[in-house]
Structures are given as structure tokens and as C-alpha cells.
Design a protein around this motif. Structure first.
Motif, PDB file in Angstrom:
ATOM      1  N   LYS A 212      38.174  -9.578  37.347  1.00  0.00           N
ATOM      2  CA  LYS A 212      39.197  -9.872  36.338  1.00  0.00           C
ATOM      3  C   LYS A 212      39.376  -8.734  35.341  1.00  0.00           C
ATOM      4  N   ALA A 213      39.104  -7.500  35.781  1.00  0.00           N
ATOM      5  CA  ALA A 213      39.236  -6.358  34.880  1.00  0.00           C
ATOM      6  C   ALA A 213      40.643  -5.764  34.884  1.00  0.00           C
ATOM      7  N   LEU A 214      41.385  -5.936  35.994  1.00  0.00           N
ATOM      8  CA  LEU A 214      42.684  -5.282  36.134  1.00  0.00           C
ATOM      9  C   LEU A 214      43.831  -6.204  35.757  1.00  0.00           C
ATOM     10  N   THR A 215      44.847  -5.624  35.135  1.00  0.00           N
ATOM     11  CA  THR A 215      46.049  -6.382  34.844  1.00  0.00           C
ATOM     12  C   THR A 215      46.822  -6.661  36.125  1.00  0.00           C
ATOM     13  N   LYS A 216      47.474  -7.795  36.172  1.00  0.00           N
ATOM     14  CA  LYS A 216      48.346  -8.132  37.296  1.00  0.00           C
ATOM     15  C   LYS A 216      49.813  -7.919  36.941  1.00  0.00           C
ATOM     16  N   ILE A 225      48.463  -1.738  27.755  1.00  0.00           N
ATOM     17  CA  ILE A 225      48.903  -1.859  26.354  1.00  0.00           C
ATOM     18  C   ILE A 225      47.684  -2.108  25.459  1.00  0.00           C
ATOM     19  N   PRO A 226      46.854  -1.098  25.290  1.00  0.00           N
ATOM     20  CA  PRO A 226      45.655  -1.255  24.461  1.00  0.00           C
ATOM     21  C   PRO A 226      45.968  -1.793  23.068  1.00  0.00           C
ATOM     22  N   PHE A 227      45.128  -2.715  22.611  1.00  0.00           N
ATOM     23  CA  PHE A 227      45.169  -3.300  21.266  1.00  0.00           C
ATOM     24  C   PHE A 227      46.339  -4.245  21.048  1.00  0.00           C
ATOM     25  N   ASP A 228      47.200  -4.384  22.017  1.00  0.00           N
ATOM     26  CA  ASP A 228      48.324  -5.315  21.942  1.00  0.00           C
ATOM     27  C   ASP A 228      47.824  -6.732  22.249  1.00  0.00           C
ATOM     28  N   LYS A 229      48.341  -7.722  21.563  1.00  0.00           N
ATOM     29  CA  LYS A 229      47.890  -9.098  21.760  1.00  0.00           C
ATOM     30  C   LYS A 229      48.147  -9.590  23.181  1.00  0.00           C
ATOM     31  N   GLU A 230      49.138  -9.019  23.862  1.00  0.00           N
ATOM     32  CA  GLU A 230      49.487  -9.464  25.208  1.00  0.00           C
ATOM     33  C   GLU A 230      48.778  -8.675  26.302  1.00  0.00           C
ATOM     34  N   ARG A 231      47.808  -7.853  25.939  1.00  0.00           N
ATOM     35  CA  ARG A 231      47.070  -7.084  26.954  1.00  0.00           C
ATOM     36  C   ARG A 231      46.378  -8.042  27.926  1.00  0.00           C
ATOM     37  N   SER A 232      46.267  -7.595  29.172  1.00  0.00           N
ATOM     38  CA  SER A 232      45.734  -8.504  30.193  1.00  0.00           C
ATOM     39  C   SER A 232      44.810  -7.810  31.187  1.00  0.00           C
ATOM     40  N   GLY A 233      44.291  -6.645  30.827  1.00  0.00           N
ATOM     41  CA  GLY A 233      43.414  -5.911  31.735  1.00  0.00           C
ATOM     42  C   GLY A 233      43.853  -4.468  31.839  1.00  0.00           C
ATOM     43  N   SER A 311      42.756  -1.722  27.161  1.00  0.00           N
ATOM     44  CA  SER A 311      43.747  -2.780  27.346  1.00  0.00           C
ATOM     45  C   SER A 311      43.122  -4.057  27.912  1.00  0.00           C
ATOM     46  N   THR A 312      41.802  -4.176  27.811  1.00  0.00           N
ATOM     47  CA  THR A 312      41.154  -5.437  28.146  1.00  0.00           C
ATOM     48  C   THR A 312      40.911  -6.223  26.856  1.00  0.00           C
ATOM     49  N   GLY A 313      40.828  -7.535  27.018  1.00  0.00           N
ATOM     50  CA  GLY A 313      40.685  -8.384  25.847  1.00  0.00           C
ATOM     51  C   GLY A 313      39.452  -8.075  25.034  1.00  0.00           C
ATOM     52  N   LEU A 314      38.302  -7.913  25.707  1.00  0.00           N
ATOM     53  CA  LEU A 314      37.053  -7.719  24.984  1.00  0.00           C
ATOM     54  C   LEU A 314      36.894  -6.301  24.453  1.00  0.00           C
ATOM     55  N   ASN A 315      37.178  -5.289  25.265  1.00  0.00           N
ATOM     56  CA  ASN A 315      36.948  -3.911  24.811  1.00  0.00           C
ATOM     57  C   ASN A 315      37.691  -3.617  23.519  1.00  0.00           C
ATOM     58  N   ASP A 316      38.971  -3.924  23.484  1.00  0.00           N
ATOM     59  CA  ASP A 316      39.785  -3.504  22.346  1.00  0.00           C
ATOM     60  C   ASP A 316      39.367  -4.230  21.072  1.00  0.00           C
ATOM     61  N   LYS A 317      39.029  -5.499  21.222  1.00  0.00           N
ATOM     62  CA  LYS A 317      38.569  -6.274  20.062  1.00  0.00           C
ATOM     63  C   LYS A 317      37.235  -5.751  19.543  1.00  0.00           C
ATOM     64  N   TYR A 318      36.304  -5.480  20.460  1.00  0.00           N
ATOM     65  CA  TYR A 318      34.973  -5.058  20.033  1.00  0.00           C
ATOM     66  C   TYR A 318      34.952  -3.596  19.609  1.00  0.00           C
ATOM     67  N   GLU A 319      35.817  -2.764  20.180  1.00  0.00           N
ATOM     68  CA  GLU A 319      35.902  -1.381  19.712  1.00  0.00           C
ATOM     69  C   GLU A 319      36.482  -1.345  18.300  1.00  0.00           C
ATOM     70  N   TYR A 374      52.762  -0.396  22.863  1.00  0.00           N
ATOM     71  CA  TYR A 374      52.223  -1.332  21.870  1.00  0.00           C
ATOM     72  C   TYR A 374      53.365  -1.998  21.109  1.00  0.00           C
ATOM     73  N   LYS A 375      53.351  -3.337  21.093  1.00  0.00           N
ATOM     74  CA  LYS A 375      54.421  -4.074  20.401  1.00  0.00           C
ATOM     75  C   LYS A 375      53.926  -5.259  19.594  1.00  0.00           C
ATOM     76  N   VAL A 376      52.977  -6.020  20.157  1.00  0.00           N
ATOM     77  CA  VAL A 376      52.605  -7.299  19.552  1.00  0.00           C
ATOM     78  C   VAL A 376      51.250  -7.176  18.864  1.00  0.00           C
ATOM     79  N   PRO A 377      51.199  -7.213  17.539  1.00  0.00           N
ATOM     80  CA  PRO A 377      49.924  -7.088  16.832  1.00  0.00           C
ATOM     81  C   PRO A 377      48.980  -8.243  17.167  1.00  0.00           C
ATOM     82  N   ASP A 378      47.695  -7.923  17.168  1.00  0.00           N
ATOM     83  CA  ASP A 378      46.636  -8.898  17.419  1.00  0.00           C
ATOM     84  C   ASP A 378      45.791  -8.987  16.153  1.00  0.00           C
TER      85      ASP A 378
END
Length: 419
Positions: A212-216, A225-233, A311-319, A374-378
Motif C-alpha cells: 500500500k505504498a504506491l498511489t493508484k 502530491i507531497p504534504f497535500d491532504k489528498e495524497r495517496s502514496g 506523498s505518503t500519509g505517514l511520511n509527510d505528517k511525521y516529517e 500541491y493544492k489541498v492543505p492538511d
């Protein structure tokens, strides 16, 4: 002994183009180098796009001194070819072959996260179909990840420290950091350092997709889309980055073009999880702090951070959390941050090395590139990720972060050279 270390040459093979000029022009234009997968039918894995090197023609390098001929090319895996070409460009850009230095004082430290996985699969297919006698006699020396560094040494005659570091997505950054230390401490006078990767097989994409690391996503401009709320992998990519590191006084004496000084290096480990970064960001923050401390800088001195930004959910939040810990809330909200992966995807073991090339050009030209798409703030990623376009300003000091599976953290600190 403690000596200054500078970058005097850069080379790159990327999804935005082979050669630094093409790559940097694409970066400045906010061009997305991600494209649709056509190396295999991607329908079985549900992943449709990748950061593929499209303009690399190995025949262009046949007979070029320092590269390879047709026979040699047949005995090199793609990841090695990418590294040889990037190293050749970097050395050419440096304006010297270092023949004035003892060859045992010039090193090559180039890593790969995976090595010759493409070749492994093709040879394994031969094995299943025709038996072990049909496995290529060159399979092992073509596949092992240290062969990129070894081959570059054979091409250049550099006989100093020569090895690769495999720390997943931090491989290239660790290689550059260790090369820096060897020059700083007097073990080497110069070194080619960086990372390389080629991942073109359904098998490899399938492995990353199943975890589940790659975006579909199939939207080329809204997939990485790193740091974007809609990032998916992340978007899986390939390529190579190699830089020339040189002892400052030697570079100055020969009148070298100097991009930047590599002044600090921090390395830590989360000791937490196979794939997830530490939620608090503590260890990654410590890596940034160590790099700044070695460089003699404070958070207020740093103009820009080239983030790992996958552009993964965990990396960008924790970085983001790590940057806040390392900088404090006020400075974390001031510093400019962007992710090169927004344009080229994640180059795995080559990522940090290609991003080091970006940092060198950022300091040289005073241009901080945008996090494209990048468009949607998280609310969990609330810093300045340069989502509104490039920023032109004087850049005196930057950090470059790499965070690898296994909890491997590495940060480089570059700064403008001041005599």
C-alpha cells in the motif's frame, strides 16, 4: 584534521531528462516527469504511472571516454549504466580528472536501494525454463549493488574508498554524507558520491503496491502530491545522481567552479518500525539538528529544506513533526520547504543524490522550486511547502532530508561558500 568540503561537479539521470541541464530546466518549469507505465501491462497491480527515464539511449555513450562500449553495456545492469553516465557528467562538469592527486586519495561511494532486480528476474526466468546452466556467468557481478561504484572506479582509475551503502530511500544521502566525512577527516581528497536505481519490472511494482505504498491515481499532475491532504502514496521512479565532492583548498587552488559547501551531516535511526517513520519525528529531528550543529548553523540560518516528502500519509505528517521538533514552531513555519518528488516521483536509493543536485543548483541560482501539484492543505502538514510556485531569493543554507524504510534517517546541510 578537519577540512572543508565543496561540490564542484554534478550529474543526473532523471525522469525529467538525462543530464543536469534538462533536469534543472524541468524543475524550474515545474514540469512533471511522471508518465504512464508501458514497460509491462500494469492492469494486474492497479498502479498506472511511474517516474520513468525516457530519454536515456545507451548507444549515445558507446565510445565515450569514461562511459562504456557496446560489449560493456551488455555486461551492465541498467542501474549501473545510469550511475556511470551521471558520474561521467559530474566529473566532466568538475573540470578535472584528479590525476594530480594520488589515486588512492580519490574515492567512489555510490549506493543503490535495490541493485539489479531487473536482471535478477530475467535470469530467474531463464533458470526456471532451462535450468541453472543457462544463468549468465555475469549475473552476480551485474546484479550486486556495489557494482555501480566498482564500475565507476574502473572507468576513472580512482582507487580510494569504494563501496555502496544500502539504506533504502536514504542510500544516496548516506553515500554523500560518508564521502563528506572521509574528505573532511583527511582520508580522501575528492570523491564521486551519490545513488542510482532502476525499477522497471511488474514484480517490483507489485511488491510496493501490495504494501500500500504506491498511489493508484492516474492523474499525472495530482499523483505525487507531497504534504497535500489528498495524497495517496508515492510514485515509483528511477534514475541516478552523482556529485563531485572535493577538499576546498584543492578546489580553490585549481580555480574550480564551486556550487556549494557540504558543511554538515546527520544520521540517526528510528528503531521503531519496518516502514513507518517514528510518529514523534524525534530521530529524524535529531538528524537535522546534528547536521546543523556540524555546519555551525542555527535553525534561523536555514533558508530551505528539500524534504523527503514522499506523498505518503505517514511520511509527510511525521516529517512535518520532525521539522517542528528540530526548528521550533516559529522557525519551522518560516523556513521554505518543498519536495522534488512532486515532479519525478520517488527514486528510492537515488532520491537523496538527485535531491543533492537540486540543493546545489538552488544555492547557485537562488531558486527554490515549488511542490508541484500541491493544492489541498492538511491540518497535520501546516508548514510552508511552496505550493504557490517557485520562489526566487538568495539561498545561503539548506537541509536535505532522506528517510528510509527500516528507520534510516540522513540529513545533509549545504551552504553558500564564503571565503
Amino acid at each position: 584534521m578537519s577540512r572543508r568540503v565543496v561540490i564542484t561537479g554534478i550529474g543526473a539521470v532523471t525522469p525529467l531528462g538525462t543530464g543536469v541541464e534538462k533536469f534543472w530546466e524541468g524543475i524550474k518549469a515545474n514540469k512533471v516527469g511522471i508518465s504512464y507505465i508501458d514497460m509491462f501491462d500494469p492492469s494486474r497491480i492497479g498502479v498506472k504511472i511511474a517516474g520513468i527515464v525516457r530519454d536515456f539511449n545507451e548507444e549515445d555513450y558507446f565510445g565515450v571516454e569514461g562511459c562504456f562500449d557496446k560489449k560493456e553495456a551488455r555486461r551492465m545492469d541498467t542501474f549501473t549504466k545510469y550511475a556511470v553516465v551521471a558520474a561521467h557528467e559530474a566529473l566532466t562538469d568538475s573540470g578535472t580528472n584528479f590525476k594530480d592527486i594520488d589515486p588512492y586519495k580519490v574515492g567512489v561511494i555510490v549506493g543503490s536501494g535495490i541493485g539489479g532486480v531487473d536482471l535478477t528476474l530475467s535470469e530467474y526466468s531463464k533458470y526456471l525454463e532451462k535450468g541453472p546452466s543457462r544463468i549468465s556467468a555475469f549475473y552476480i557481478p551485474m546484479m550486486i549493488s556495489n557494482m555501480a561504484a566498482g564500475t565507476i572506479s574502473m572507468k576513472t582509475g580512482f582507487r580510494g574508498a569504494n563501496f555502496d551503502i544500502t539504506t533504502a530511500c536514504a542510500s544516496g544521502t548516506h553515500c554523500i554524507g560518508e564521502a563528506y566525512r572521509k574528505i573532511k577527516d583527511g582520508y580522501l581528497d575528492a570523491c564521486l558520491a551519490g545513488g542510482t536505481e532502476s525499477t522497471r519490472q511488474e514484480f517490483t511494482f507489485g511488491g510496493f503496491a501490495n504494501m500500500k505504498a504506491l498511489t493508484k491515481s492516474d492523474d499525472l499532475t495530482r499523483a505525487s502530491i507531497p504534504f497535500d491532504k489528498e495524497r495517496s502514496g508515492f510514485v515509483l521512479g528511477e534514475g541516478s545522481g552523482v556529485i563531485v565532492l572535493e577538499e576546498y583548498e584543492h578546489a580553490k587552488a585549481r580555480g574550480a567552479k564551486i556550487y556549494a559547501e557540504l558543511a554538515g551531516y546527520g544520521e540517526t535511526c528510528d528503531g521503531y518500525h519496518m516502514t513507518s517513520p517514528m510518529p514523534t519525528g524525534e530521530a529524524a529531528a535529531k538528524g537535522m539538528m546534528l547536521a546543523m550543529e556540524e555546519a555551525g548553523l542555527k535553525p534561523s540560518d536555514i533558508d530551505y529544506i528539500n524534504a523527503h516528502g514522499t506523498s505518503t500519509g505517514l511520511n509527510d505528517k511525521y516529517e512535518t513533526a520532525a521539522i517542528k521538533l528540530a526548528f521550533g514552531e516559529e522557525e519551522a513555519h518560516r523556513v521554505k520547504i518543498s519536495s522534488t518528488k512532486s515532479m519525478i516521483g520517488h527514486l528510492l536509493g537515488a532520491a537523496g543524490a538527485v535531491e543533492a543536485v537540486v540543493c546545489a543548483k538552488t544555492i547557485q541560482e537562488g531558486l527554490i522550486h515549488a511542490t508541484v501539484g500541491y493544492k489541498v492543505p492538511d491540518e497535520a502538514c501546516d508548514l510552508d511547502y511552496c505550493g504557490n510556485g517557485n520562489i526566487e531569493q538568495e539561498v545561503n543554507a539548506v537541509l536535505s532530508n532522506s528517510l528510509g524504510f527500516g528507520g534510516h534517517n540522513a540529513t545533509l546541510c549545504f551552504k553558500r561558500v564564503v571565503d
